[in-house]
Motif scaffolding. Structure first.
Motif, PDB file in Angstrom:
ATOM      1  N   GLU A 210       0.615  -0.918   0.037  1.00 47.98           N
ATOM      2  CA  GLU A 210      -0.256   0.407   0.162  1.00 47.98           C
ATOM      3  C   GLU A 210       0.800   1.626   0.012  1.00 47.98           C
ATOM      4  O   GLU A 210       0.488   1.755  -0.905  1.00 47.98           O
ATOM      5  N   LEU A 211       2.316   1.341   0.413  1.00 52.25           N
ATOM      6  CA  LEU A 211       3.351   2.182   0.639  1.00 52.25           C
ATOM      7  C   LEU A 211       3.566   2.440  -0.562  1.00 52.25           C
ATOM      8  O   LEU A 211       3.918   4.254  -1.192  1.00 52.25           O
ATOM      9  N   ASN A 213       1.906   1.988  -3.725  1.00 54.09           N
ATOM     10  CA  ASN A 213       0.959   1.915  -4.327  1.00 54.09           C
ATOM     11  C   ASN A 213       0.664   3.749  -4.171  1.00 54.09           C
ATOM     12  O   ASN A 213       0.107   4.693  -4.747  1.00 54.09           O
ATOM     13  N   ALA A 214       0.546   4.137  -2.916  1.00 56.04           N
ATOM     14  CA  ALA A 214      -0.243   5.402  -2.134  1.00 56.04           C
ATOM     15  C   ALA A 214       1.815   6.351  -2.355  1.00 56.04           C
ATOM     16  O   ALA A 214       1.131   6.703  -3.831  1.00 56.04           O
ATOM     17  N   ALA A 215       2.936   5.553  -3.248  1.00 59.98           N
ATOM     18  CA  ALA A 215       3.895   7.213  -3.947  1.00 59.98           C
ATOM     19  C   ALA A 215       3.206   7.134  -5.660  1.00 59.98           C
ATOM     20  O   ALA A 215       3.183   8.029  -5.752  1.00 59.98           O
ATOM     21  N   TYR A 216       3.298   6.210  -5.226  1.00 57.92           N
ATOM     22  CA  TYR A 216       2.884   6.017  -7.263  1.00 57.92           C
ATOM     23  C   TYR A 216       1.357   6.357  -8.147  1.00 57.92           C
ATOM     24  O   TYR A 216       1.509   7.787  -8.517  1.00 57.92           O
ATOM     25  N   THR A 217       0.571   6.657  -6.672  1.00 57.54           N
ATOM     26  CA  THR A 217      -0.601   7.608  -6.877  1.00 57.54           C
ATOM     27  C   THR A 217      -0.701   8.696  -6.557  1.00 57.54           C
ATOM     28  O   THR A 217      -0.954   9.935  -6.884  1.00 57.54           O
ATOM     29  N   LEU A 218       0.886   9.416  -6.209  1.00 49.97           N
ATOM     30  CA  LEU A 218       1.108  10.813  -5.456  1.00 49.97           C
ATOM     31  C   LEU A 218       2.160  10.905  -6.965  1.00 49.97           C
ATOM     32  O   LEU A 218       2.960  12.223  -6.484  1.00 49.97           O
ATOM     33  N   VAL A 229      10.524   5.779  -0.813  1.00 47.32           N
ATOM     34  CA  VAL A 229       9.618   4.434  -0.126  1.00 47.32           C
ATOM     35  C   VAL A 229      10.300   3.059   0.344  1.00 47.32           C
ATOM     36  O   VAL A 229      10.552   2.643   1.243  1.00 47.32           O
TER      37      VAL A 229
END
Lengths: 312, 266
Positions: A210-211, A213-218, A229
């Motif tokens: 999830e971390l 993925n979160a970085a990708y979506t940011l 990350v």
């Protein structure tokens, strides 16, 4: 005792509404019926529910400071006592120098002026060799833990190399690289790098999906995700890996020094053996232990300093 | 705002014929998680997807976010097909997924650090977001020092920072207690009205969906399909009072009935 606070109850005279109970002052006397009830529970033959073991035998429970410190001291003194016993008792055929003799042995080494040179010689080999090993491990491990392709490619050869005992490579390394520093450092690298790589890869694999993925979506790209990350999340784990496998590096260094060296702690031990100086051998073994504990504690400290967020 | 205006808004987010199959090879068919889902979200709409577990809600969101590939069909933003993740689609996950080594402020700033925005502007934007989310006092704390509601606010602020075209929320309030959840729902409505963001949110809480949405898609399970599309006739500037109206109850019960029928069938 649960401290009393304002309690809300449904009141009969105001259907559907709530009325606050009168708050009871902290430390106020308990009504008599409460005391009676408590006394009846405390009676010698009053039945009980459940069991509570002594803190010493509870799984994962906190221990009071006196118990903890006491056990630690006993844990340190017990081996010392055993040592003293073995050095004085005549029942054993083993020749064991007493702590005092060992201390004298250490002093002799010190006065000969070889001790600092030996510690430095061994320490330098470890420092250089292990630094190379960790550098490779971090680069390759993060790659393997992040990309399935890198994992598929490297896993088999590394697993194969890991099962070749590094000690078995000592003759080959001496044959190839001669008898000076290079083969010793190479052996330290070979003896630790494969363990380090696989364990660092495991650390990187444990970065929550999830971390990432979160970085990708940011808006982070793959390299940024690696650097911002996966790497920061892995730092405490990497230091732990370094700490755990350091012992293996010392083990292989000793073998290398036993076979070919003119300086170093393990070389000094073989020399002491040749001259039957058991007191010096003991002193050197204890120095190994002290170096180990000091580096272990330093790395633990470094881990906590570098990653306050991971501290419990 | 009248319902006619809504129809005139352009389609921001579209999902067409989405099929997602997990596992499966040449011989085994695998598991069909999502089977032919069509969804449209217009600019500035707040749309909820409700469904029981196993209806592929998260899969759907992940495909829109570009984190998973569709087996068939596609998602598009402004008519452009989604092939990977990007800062135009901000995501908020149920588990918050804050970077534990970064402070609240640094978490919110993460997305802006990936842009070419000048440092001073970045700082100003972050401070403004912290202010809106009521996080200014906590800006220098680490996530582990915050409560669940706080963490979720940080996650929302972080997703909003790069000014995404679309905000995707995956059960954002699922792990919160009832009281905190209510506060966060109003907060989300407030942020939505202020920013005019387009929001697609997944939830299993029907009441939450009715309270927040302009429209609701009800997904049926195993495999996930759109069972119904329910318009919600409340104005954008709604208050918690609407929860006591018969209209609210009627919509809620209708959706609840659709979902309950599902559970009994399993």
């Amino acid at each position: 005792m649960i401290p009393r606070r304002t309690v809300f109850v449904r009141s009969d005279d105001r259907p559907g509404g709530v009325t606050p109970l009168e708050p009871v002052a902290e430390g106020a006397a308990h009504p008599a019926h409460t005391l009676d009830w408590r006394n009846s529970l405390a009676g010698r033959n009053a039945p009980t529910r459940g069991t509570r073991r002594h803190p010493l035998f509870r799984i994962r429970d906190e221990l009071s400071a006196p118990w903890r410190v006491g056990l630690m001291i006993v844990g340190m003194l017990a081996p010392l006592a055993l040592w003293l016993f073995m050095s004085t008792s005549s029942s054993t055929s083993l020749l064991v120098p007493s702590p005092a003799q060992t201390w004298e042995g250490a002093r002799t080494l010190w006065h000969e002026g070889v001790l600092t040179g030996d510690v430095w010689a061994s320490g330098r080999r470890i420092l250089i060799g292990y630094a190379i090993s960790m550098a490779i491990a971090v680069a390759l491990g993060l790659l393997m833990g992040s990309f399935r392709s890198a994992e598929s490619f490297f896993e088999a050869p590394i697993a194969f190399m890991r099962y070749i005992p590094a000690t078995a490579l000592v003759p080959l390394m001496l044959f190839w690289l001669g008898i000076d520093e290079t083969p010793k450092i190479a052996l330290i690298v070979i003896g630790s790098v494969f363990f380090n790589v696989l364990m660092v890869a495991d650390v990187a694999r444990n970065v929550p999906r999830e971390l990432i993925n979160a970085a990708y979506t940011l808006g982070a790209g793959r390299l940024r995700v690696l650097r911002r990350v996966i790497l920061p999340h892995s730092v405490p784990g990497i230091i732990d890996v370094a700490r755990i496998n350091l012992a293996a590096a010392w083990a292989i260094l000793v073998v290398a020094e036993l076979l070919a060296a003119d300086q170093g702690l393990a070389f000094r031990i073989t020399r002491a053996q040749r001259f039957r100086q058991i007191d010096e051998m003991f002193a050197l073994l204890i120095i190994f232990g002290i170096i180990g504990i000091v580096t272990d504690l330093s790395l633990r400290w470094l881990r906590n300093q570098s990653a306050p967020w991971a501290r419990p | 705002m009248g319902e006619n205006t809504i129809i005139l808004r352009p389609e921001k987010l579209e999902v067409r014929g989405l099929v997602k199959r997990y596992g499966g090879g040449r011989r085994r068919p695998g598991t069909l998680a999502v089977d032919g889902v069509d969804i449209t979200v217009r600019a500035g709409e707040l749309v909820c997807i409700v469904g029981a577990s196993g209806c592929g809600k998260s899969t759907l969101l992940n495909v829109v976010g570009g984190l998973e590939d569709a087996t068939e069909g596609a998602a598009a933003i402004d008519g452009e097909r989604v092939v990977g993740p990007g800062p135009d689609r901000g995501m908020v996950f149920q588990g918050y997924s804050l970077f534990p080594w970064r402070t609240v402020r640094e978490n919110v700033a993460f997305g802006l650090e990936e842009t070419r925005m000048p440092k001073a502007d970045r700082g100003a934007r972050v401070e403004a977001l912290l202010e809106v989310m009521g996080l200014t006092a906590w800006a220098d704390r680490l996530p582990k020092e915050l409560s669940g509601g706080m963490r979720q606010r940080v996650a929302i602020a972080r997703a909003l920072a790069p000014e995404p075209d679309v905000l995707l929320l995956d059960e954002p309030f699922g792990a919160l207690d009832t009281q905190t959840k209510r506060v966060m729902q109003d907060h989300l409505l407030d942020v939505w009205r202020r920013t005019g963001a387009t929001i697609l949110m997944v939830t299993h809480d029907v009441e939450e969906a009715v309270y927040l949405s302009s429209r609701i898609y009800v997904l049926t399970s195993h495999p996930g399909r759109v069972g119904a599309e329910v318009p919600v006739p409340f104005p954008d500037d709604r208050t918690p009072e609407i929860k006591r109206t018969d209209r609210f109850h009627a919509i809620r019960d209708e959706i609840q009935a659709l979902l309950t029928g599902e559970v009994v069938m399993e």
